[in-house]
Scaffold this motif. Structure first.
Motif, short mmCIF file in Angstrom:
data_model
loop_
_atom_site.label_atom_id
_atom_site.label_comp_id
_atom_site.label_asym_id
_atom_site.label_seq_id
_atom_site.Cartn_x
_atom_site.Cartn_y
_atom_site.Cartn_z
N VAL A 119 -4.13 14.05 -5.50
CA VAL A 119 -5.43 13.66 -6.03
C VAL A 119 -6.02 12.51 -5.23
O VAL A 119 -7.20 12.52 -4.85
N LEU A 120 -5.22 11.49 -4.94
CA LEU A 120 -5.71 10.35 -4.17
C LEU A 120 -6.10 10.77 -2.75
O LEU A 120 -7.11 10.31 -2.21
N ARG A 121 -5.29 11.61 -2.14
CA ARG A 121 -5.60 12.08 -0.78
C ARG A 121 -6.90 12.88 -0.76
O ARG A 121 -7.73 12.71 0.14
N THR A 122 -7.10 13.73 -1.76
CA THR A 122 -8.31 14.53 -1.81
C THR A 122 -9.55 13.66 -2.01
O THR A 122 -10.59 13.89 -1.38
N LEU A 123 -9.43 12.63 -2.84
CA LEU A 123 -10.54 11.72 -3.01
C LEU A 123 -10.87 11.01 -1.70
O LEU A 123 -12.04 10.84 -1.35
N ARG A 141 1.16 -4.02 -5.39
CA ARG A 141 0.84 -3.43 -4.09
C ARG A 141 2.07 -2.91 -3.35
O ARG A 141 2.01 -1.84 -2.73
N PRO A 142 3.21 -3.64 -3.38
CA PRO A 142 4.41 -3.11 -2.71
C PRO A 142 4.87 -1.76 -3.26
O PRO A 142 5.44 -0.95 -2.53
N VAL A 143 4.64 -1.51 -4.54
CA VAL A 143 5.01 -0.22 -5.12
C VAL A 143 4.18 0.89 -4.48
O VAL A 143 4.71 1.94 -4.09
N PHE A 144 2.89 0.67 -4.34
CA PHE A 144 2.02 1.65 -3.69
C PHE A 144 2.40 1.85 -2.23
O PHE A 144 2.45 2.98 -1.74
N ARG A 145 2.70 0.74 -1.54
CA ARG A 145 3.08 0.86 -0.12
C ARG A 145 4.37 1.65 0.04
O ARG A 145 4.46 2.54 0.90
N GLY A 148 3.87 5.31 -0.41
CA GLY A 148 2.89 5.94 0.46
C GLY A 148 1.51 6.16 -0.13
O GLY A 148 0.71 6.93 0.41
N LEU A 149 1.19 5.46 -1.22
CA LEU A 149 -0.12 5.63 -1.85
C LEU A 149 -1.12 4.54 -1.48
O LEU A 149 -2.31 4.68 -1.74
N ASP A 150 -0.65 3.48 -0.89
CA ASP A 150 -1.52 2.35 -0.57
C ASP A 150 -2.66 2.75 0.36
O ASP A 150 -3.77 2.22 0.25
N ARG A 151 -2.41 3.70 1.22
CA ARG A 151 -3.43 4.12 2.20
C ARG A 151 -4.66 4.74 1.53
O ARG A 151 -5.71 4.86 2.17
#
Length: 229
Positions: A119-123, A141-145, A148-151
């Motif tokens: 979903v995040l990639r498509t957005l 933020r470290p959790v997202f990094r 691989g979702l931080d990008r």
């Protein structure tokens, strides 16, 4: 909708189980702890709601009541509230209360929902800016990094960094401003009807997902893609 705001816990990520949380601390401890003791302790910690991101406590002790209501407004309040809950349970080593709190802030304690990356990639591919708005007492933020979702996230608006918490519309307004988004064309996605529903006061559309275990919600975020142009 031309911008999307997401909640963190129960929306994009789910925290580990109380058993996994406790085992992560026990594994590094040198204090003897039998499996029977482990089971009883995990059940007790779950009953008092000691795991941040887990279930809410059935009852908040009177001495914690004031801090509990505003726990997401600072790191100190957040730690005090949750370690205060865990201290209702006797642990073999008192240092485990802080160790448990520290454990829940690690990327290993969190798992993205199965469709979160898609979903995040498509957005991102559609050019839709994304913000994360969370009631929280630590830097996620470290959790997202790590996962691989931080990008895919353009802005993080965390309650403890602003001293205000959802449902206060100011937190959502800060996120919209960071994204350069019109609140009336912004979608807020969350699992808490009271906290995340506060975005509606700003004019945002709100979409709710169920706060379920990761295995029980494989595609709960996908409807978001149908709501965003």
């Amino acid at each position: 909708m031309t911008a999307v705001l997401f909640d963190f816990s129960g929306t994009l990520f789910r925290v580990e189980s109380t058993e996994s949380w406790l085992r992560g601390v026990v594994a590094d401890a040198e204090v003897p702890f039998t499996e029977a003791e482990f089971t009883v302790t995990a059940q007790a910690l779950e009953a008092v709601g000691a795991l941040p991101g887990g279930g809410d406590p059935a009852r908040v002790p009177e001495e914690l009541a004031d801090a509990w209501l505003i726990r997401d407004q600072s790191a100190a309040l957040h730690r005090a509230a949750y370690t205060g809950l865990s201290r209702q349970v006797t642990l073999p080593d008192p240092a485990w209360h802080d160790a448990l709190y520290d454990r829940h802030m690690t990327p290993a304690a969190w798992t993205p929902y199965p469709d979160a990356v898609e979903v995040l990639r498509t957005l991102r591919e559609r050019g839709v800016p994304v913000g994360v708005v969370s009631n929280i007492g630590w830097d996620l933020r470290p959790v997202f990094r790590e996962h691989g979702l931080d990008r895919y996230v353009d802005a993080y608006v965390l309650s403890y960094e602003h001293g205000i918490q959802k449902p206060d519309p100011r937190l959502f307004a800060t996120a919209c401003e960071a994204l350069g988004a019109d609140p009336r064309r912004t979608l807020m996605v969350g699992d808490d009807r009271r906290a995340d529903g506060g975005a509606a006061a700003l004019g945002c559309e709100v979409h709710f997902v169920d706060h379920l275990p990761v295995t029980d919600r494989p595609d709960g975020l996908r409807p978001v893609l149908d709501l965003v142009s």
